[in-house]
Design an enzyme around this catalytic site. Sequence first.
Site, PDB file in Angstrom:
ATOM      1  N   ARG A 112      39.400 -15.792  64.820  1.00  0.00           N
ATOM      2  CA  ARG A 112      39.795 -14.595  64.060  1.00  0.00           C
ATOM      3  C   ARG A 112      40.956 -14.927  63.146  1.00  0.00           C
ATOM      4  O   ARG A 112      41.742 -15.835  63.426  1.00  0.00           O
ATOM      5  CB  ARG A 112      40.148 -13.442  64.992  1.00  0.00           C
ATOM      6  CG  ARG A 112      41.289 -13.673  65.966  1.00  0.00           C
ATOM      7  CD  ARG A 112      42.663 -13.405  65.389  1.00  0.00           C
ATOM      8  NE  ARG A 112      43.691 -13.298  66.421  1.00  0.00           N
ATOM      9  CZ  ARG A 112      44.967 -13.528  66.214  1.00  0.00           C
ATOM     10  NH1 ARG A 112      45.387 -13.967  65.040  1.00  0.00           N
ATOM     11  NH2 ARG A 112      45.855 -13.390  67.187  1.00  0.00           N
ATOM     12  N   GLU A 211      46.528  -4.184  65.529  1.00  0.00           N
ATOM     13  CA  GLU A 211      47.850  -4.795  65.341  1.00  0.00           C
ATOM     14  C   GLU A 211      48.082  -5.171  63.877  1.00  0.00           C
ATOM     15  O   GLU A 211      49.195  -5.091  63.361  1.00  0.00           O
ATOM     16  CB  GLU A 211      47.971  -6.025  66.250  1.00  0.00           C
ATOM     17  CG  GLU A 211      49.302  -6.706  66.112  1.00  0.00           C
ATOM     18  CD  GLU A 211      49.481  -7.862  67.073  1.00  0.00           C
ATOM     19  OE1 GLU A 211      48.960  -7.822  68.203  1.00  0.00           O
ATOM     20  OE2 GLU A 211      50.163  -8.827  66.677  1.00  0.00           O
ATOM     21  N   ARG A 215      41.465  -7.521  61.311  1.00  0.00           N
ATOM     22  CA  ARG A 215      41.246  -8.726  62.088  1.00  0.00           C
ATOM     23  C   ARG A 215      39.802  -9.094  61.780  1.00  0.00           C
ATOM     24  O   ARG A 215      38.874  -8.315  62.079  1.00  0.00           O
ATOM     25  CB  ARG A 215      41.412  -8.474  63.593  1.00  0.00           C
ATOM     26  CG  ARG A 215      42.868  -8.323  64.033  1.00  0.00           C
ATOM     27  CD  ARG A 215      43.587  -9.666  64.025  1.00  0.00           C
ATOM     28  NE  ARG A 215      45.017  -9.596  64.268  1.00  0.00           N
ATOM     29  CZ  ARG A 215      45.599  -9.727  65.452  1.00  0.00           C
ATOM     30  NH1 ARG A 215      44.863  -9.888  66.529  1.00  0.00           N
ATOM     31  NH2 ARG A 215      46.896  -9.712  65.567  1.00  0.00           N
ATOM     32  N   CYS A 257      53.185  -9.364  63.635  1.00  0.00           N
ATOM     33  CA  CYS A 257      53.873 -10.176  64.650  1.00  0.00           C
ATOM     34  C   CYS A 257      54.125 -11.575  64.084  1.00  0.00           C
ATOM     35  O   CYS A 257      53.214 -12.177  63.507  1.00  0.00           O
ATOM     36  CB  CYS A 257      53.018 -10.276  65.914  1.00  0.00           C
ATOM     37  SG  CYS A 257      53.708 -11.362  67.179  1.00  0.00           S
ATOM     38  N   THR A 259      54.137 -14.368  65.377  1.00  0.00           N
ATOM     39  CA  THR A 259      53.295 -15.443  65.927  1.00  0.00           C
ATOM     40  C   THR A 259      52.025 -15.649  65.096  1.00  0.00           C
ATOM     41  O   THR A 259      51.370 -16.676  65.218  1.00  0.00           O
ATOM     42  CB  THR A 259      52.834 -15.140  67.370  1.00  0.00           C
ATOM     43  OG1 THR A 259      52.037 -13.952  67.352  1.00  0.00           O
ATOM     44  CG2 THR A 259      53.999 -14.968  68.302  1.00  0.00           C
ATOM     45  N   ARG A 266      43.481 -17.465  65.090  1.00  0.00           N
ATOM     46  CA  ARG A 266      43.400 -17.843  66.512  1.00  0.00           C
ATOM     47  C   ARG A 266      41.970 -18.266  66.771  1.00  0.00           C
ATOM     48  O   ARG A 266      41.044 -17.458  66.679  1.00  0.00           O
ATOM     49  CB  ARG A 266      43.804 -16.683  67.428  1.00  0.00           C
ATOM     50  CG  ARG A 266      43.985 -17.152  68.885  1.00  0.00           C
ATOM     51  CD  ARG A 266      44.625 -16.086  69.754  1.00  0.00           C
ATOM     52  NE  ARG A 266      43.647 -15.183  70.326  1.00  0.00           N
ATOM     53  CZ  ARG A 266      43.006 -15.360  71.486  1.00  0.00           C
ATOM     54  NH1 ARG A 266      43.235 -16.452  72.201  1.00  0.00           N
ATOM     55  NH2 ARG A 266      42.145 -14.466  71.920  1.00  0.00           N
ATOM     56  N   ARG A 295      45.036 -18.072  77.818  1.00  0.00           N
ATOM     57  CA  ARG A 295      45.032 -16.623  78.070  1.00  0.00           C
ATOM     58  C   ARG A 295      43.974 -16.321  79.120  1.00  0.00           C
ATOM     59  O   ARG A 295      43.118 -17.148  79.398  1.00  0.00           O
ATOM     60  CB  ARG A 295      44.693 -15.833  76.799  1.00  0.00           C
ATOM     61  CG  ARG A 295      45.759 -15.922  75.720  1.00  0.00           C
ATOM     62  CD  ARG A 295      45.461 -14.999  74.537  1.00  0.00           C
ATOM     63  NE  ARG A 295      46.500 -15.111  73.521  1.00  0.00           N
ATOM     64  CZ  ARG A 295      46.585 -14.376  72.426  1.00  0.00           C
ATOM     65  NH1 ARG A 295      45.660 -13.460  72.170  1.00  0.00           N
ATOM     66  NH2 ARG A 295      47.564 -14.523  71.560  1.00  0.00           N
ATOM     67  N   GLU A 300      44.838 -11.431  75.679  1.00  0.00           N
ATOM     68  CA  GLU A 300      46.265 -11.543  75.918  1.00  0.00           C
ATOM     69  C   GLU A 300      46.724 -10.616  77.046  1.00  0.00           C
ATOM     70  O   GLU A 300      46.263  -9.482  77.150  1.00  0.00           O
ATOM     71  CB  GLU A 300      46.977 -11.149  74.633  1.00  0.00           C
ATOM     72  CG  GLU A 300      48.418 -11.499  74.645  1.00  0.00           C
ATOM     73  CD  GLU A 300      49.024 -11.294  73.271  1.00  0.00           C
ATOM     74  OE1 GLU A 300      48.562 -10.409  72.555  1.00  0.00           O
ATOM     75  OE2 GLU A 300      49.963 -12.038  72.955  1.00  0.00           O
TER      76      GLU A 300
HETATM   77  P1  ADP Z   1      43.337 -11.579  69.475  1.00  0.00           P
HETATM   78  O1  ADP Z   1      42.411 -12.702  69.515  1.00  0.00           O
HETATM   79  O2  ADP Z   1      42.886 -10.616  68.447  1.00  0.00           O
HETATM   80  O3  ADP Z   1      44.725 -12.046  69.305  1.00  0.00           O
HETATM   81  P2  ADP Z   1      43.036 -10.863  72.367  1.00  0.00           P
HETATM   82  O4  ADP Z   1      43.641 -12.036  73.021  1.00  0.00           O
HETATM   83  O5  ADP Z   1      43.438  -9.536  72.909  1.00  0.00           O
HETATM   84  O6  ADP Z   1      43.379 -10.718  70.800  1.00  0.00           O
HETATM   85  O7  ADP Z   1      41.454 -11.005  72.425  1.00  0.00           O
HETATM   86  C1  ADP Z   1      40.644 -10.006  71.896  1.00  0.00           C
HETATM   87  C2  ADP Z   1      39.286  -9.998  72.545  1.00  0.00           C
HETATM   88  O8  ADP Z   1      38.566 -11.156  72.186  1.00  0.00           O
HETATM   89  C3  ADP Z   1      39.340  -9.976  74.070  1.00  0.00           C
HETATM   90  O9  ADP Z   1      38.318  -9.131  74.552  1.00  0.00           O
HETATM   91  C4  ADP Z   1      39.019 -11.410  74.432  1.00  0.00           C
HETATM   92  O10 ADP Z   1      38.425 -11.550  75.702  1.00  0.00           O
HETATM   93  C5  ADP Z   1      38.026 -11.754  73.331  1.00  0.00           C
HETATM   94  N1  ADP Z   1      37.880 -13.192  73.141  1.00  0.00           N
HETATM   95  C6  ADP Z   1      38.835 -14.065  72.753  1.00  0.00           C
HETATM   96  N2  ADP Z   1      38.344 -15.306  72.677  1.00  0.00           N
HETATM   97  C7  ADP Z   1      37.040 -15.234  73.008  1.00  0.00           C
HETATM   98  C8  ADP Z   1      35.976 -16.180  73.126  1.00  0.00           C
HETATM   99  N3  ADP Z   1      36.173 -17.472  72.837  1.00  0.00           N
HETATM  100  N4  ADP Z   1      34.760 -15.731  73.512  1.00  0.00           N
HETATM  101  C9  ADP Z   1      34.560 -14.428  73.770  1.00  0.00           C
HETATM  102  N5  ADP Z   1      35.504 -13.490  73.691  1.00  0.00           N
HETATM  103  C10 ADP Z   1      36.742 -13.875  73.304  1.00  0.00           C
HETATM  104  N1  ARG Z   2      54.769  -8.577  71.560  1.00  0.00           N
HETATM  105  C1  ARG Z   2      54.027  -9.255  72.587  1.00  0.00           C
HETATM  106  C2  ARG Z   2      54.954 -10.152  73.375  1.00  0.00           C
HETATM  107  O1  ARG Z   2      56.019 -10.425  72.890  1.00  0.00           O
HETATM  108  C3  ARG Z   2      52.868 -10.069  72.023  1.00  0.00           C
HETATM  109  C4  ARG Z   2      53.294 -11.264  71.198  1.00  0.00           C
HETATM  110  C5  ARG Z   2      52.189 -12.154  70.661  1.00  0.00           C
HETATM  111  N2  ARG Z   2      50.915 -11.567  70.637  1.00  0.00           N
HETATM  112  C6  ARG Z   2      50.463 -10.715  69.710  1.00  0.00           C
HETATM  113  N3  ARG Z   2      49.330 -10.118  69.930  1.00  0.00           N
HETATM  114  N4  ARG Z   2      51.100 -10.539  68.596  1.00  0.00           N
HETATM  115  O2  ARG Z   2      54.590 -10.601  74.452  1.00  0.00           O
END
Ligand code: ADP
Ligand code: ARG
Length: 342
Positions: A112, A211, A215, A257, A259, A266, A295, A300
């Site tokens: 993403r 966020e 995305r 954010c 990060t 990501r 994660r 997350e």
């Molecule tokens: P982001 O990637 O947008 O930072 P999250 O860590 O919250 O946010 O992940 C968002 C969603 O994407 C969650 O449901 C997570 O399980 C899913 N996800 C992330 N990576 C994968 C993957 N490689 N395969 C399937 N689902 C994924």
């Molecule tokens: N604000 C949260 C923390 O400090 C998330 C930080 C990174 N992740 C994100 N989705 N921006 O733990």
Amino acid sequence: MNFPNFPKDCKSLLCKYLTKEVFEELKNKKTPNGFTIEKAINSGVKNIDSGIGVYAGDKESYDVFAPLFDPIIKEYHGFEKSDKHISNFNPKDLKMTNPDPSSQYILSTRIRVGRNLADFPLGTIISKEQRDEVEKRVSDALKSFDGELSGSYYPLKGMSKDIQEQLIKDHFLFKEGDRFLEAAGLNRDWPEGRGIYHNDDKTFLVWINEEDELRIISMQQGGDIKEVFDRLAKAVDFIQNSVKFMKSEHLGYITSCPTNLGTAMRASVHIKLPKLSRDMDLFKKITDKNHLQIRGVHGEHSESEGGIFDISNKRRLGVSEVDCAYDLYNGVKELIEVEKSL
Ligand code: ADP
Ligand code: ARG
């Protein structure tokens, strides 16, 4: 606002870098959109278990509050103020085969990028009218997709709870009520202005007004990182023909954010490592060496289930999109080799 009191065991980068001196220097400053240090730090003040703890309100936040943001950016991305961010989202420069062709370890791959629109503040302080306008502009732009990427936009408002929960469970949709986003102002007026676009196969998805304002997501079963990357590159290219993204010379794509600055990319796999995960020190050693983050399986702040982890690139600024994908590829190859040897 007075200087916040953090507990002794607070580990966030906010409490590490918000010294009394930095706070005094920033406490009366405001960006042109009215963003203040109080708003920037609220999430980390309310959630003392934050890893980072700060959010921006607009592009200018990163300059006005640089004494706080700069050291956080440096520690997270290894990116110095004098460094240059150079983008390379060209699929031709990504030459790799599937690191797990028999799908023994990798269940799925997802990449993403976060994006925000140049003409609006970030979601932390966007008004309801502006948020609705972002939703309209982006969902209109997505209507012109055809072929594999064509799909429909589903607003969160009016979506049945069953469908919403199923989409979250299947890893397609963002969750609801995240306390970090809540304290950052990112959940105001929920569910208005939020929604998800996806194609029939759910291999191409766009989240609107979570966020970040966008995305943009490419995902599929198995470990073909290149196929997922190529689809995403094509989609992002197409969207930026009709909407202008917020960007800076120094920090690349601007995100709420710190990060996510730079590429805002990501790239992750869901990977099953039952043996290696019994030795978390070794597991962490390999992921740290390869600039990867671990994660849980529901994203997350979630836990792993059944020895399945979400492994993704940690650095996003000062590295290109192609570099982010290689960070994931190199790390995953090593993780699989070690898992096989155990
Ligand atoms: P982001 O990637 O947008 O930072 P999250 O860590 O919250 O946010 O992940 C968002 C969603 O994407 C969650 O449901 C997570 O399980 C899913 N996800 C992330 N990576 C994968 C993957 N490689 N395969 C399937 N689902 C994924
Ligand atoms: N604000 C949260 C923390 O400090 C998330 C930080 C990174 N992740 C994100 N989705 N921006 O733990």
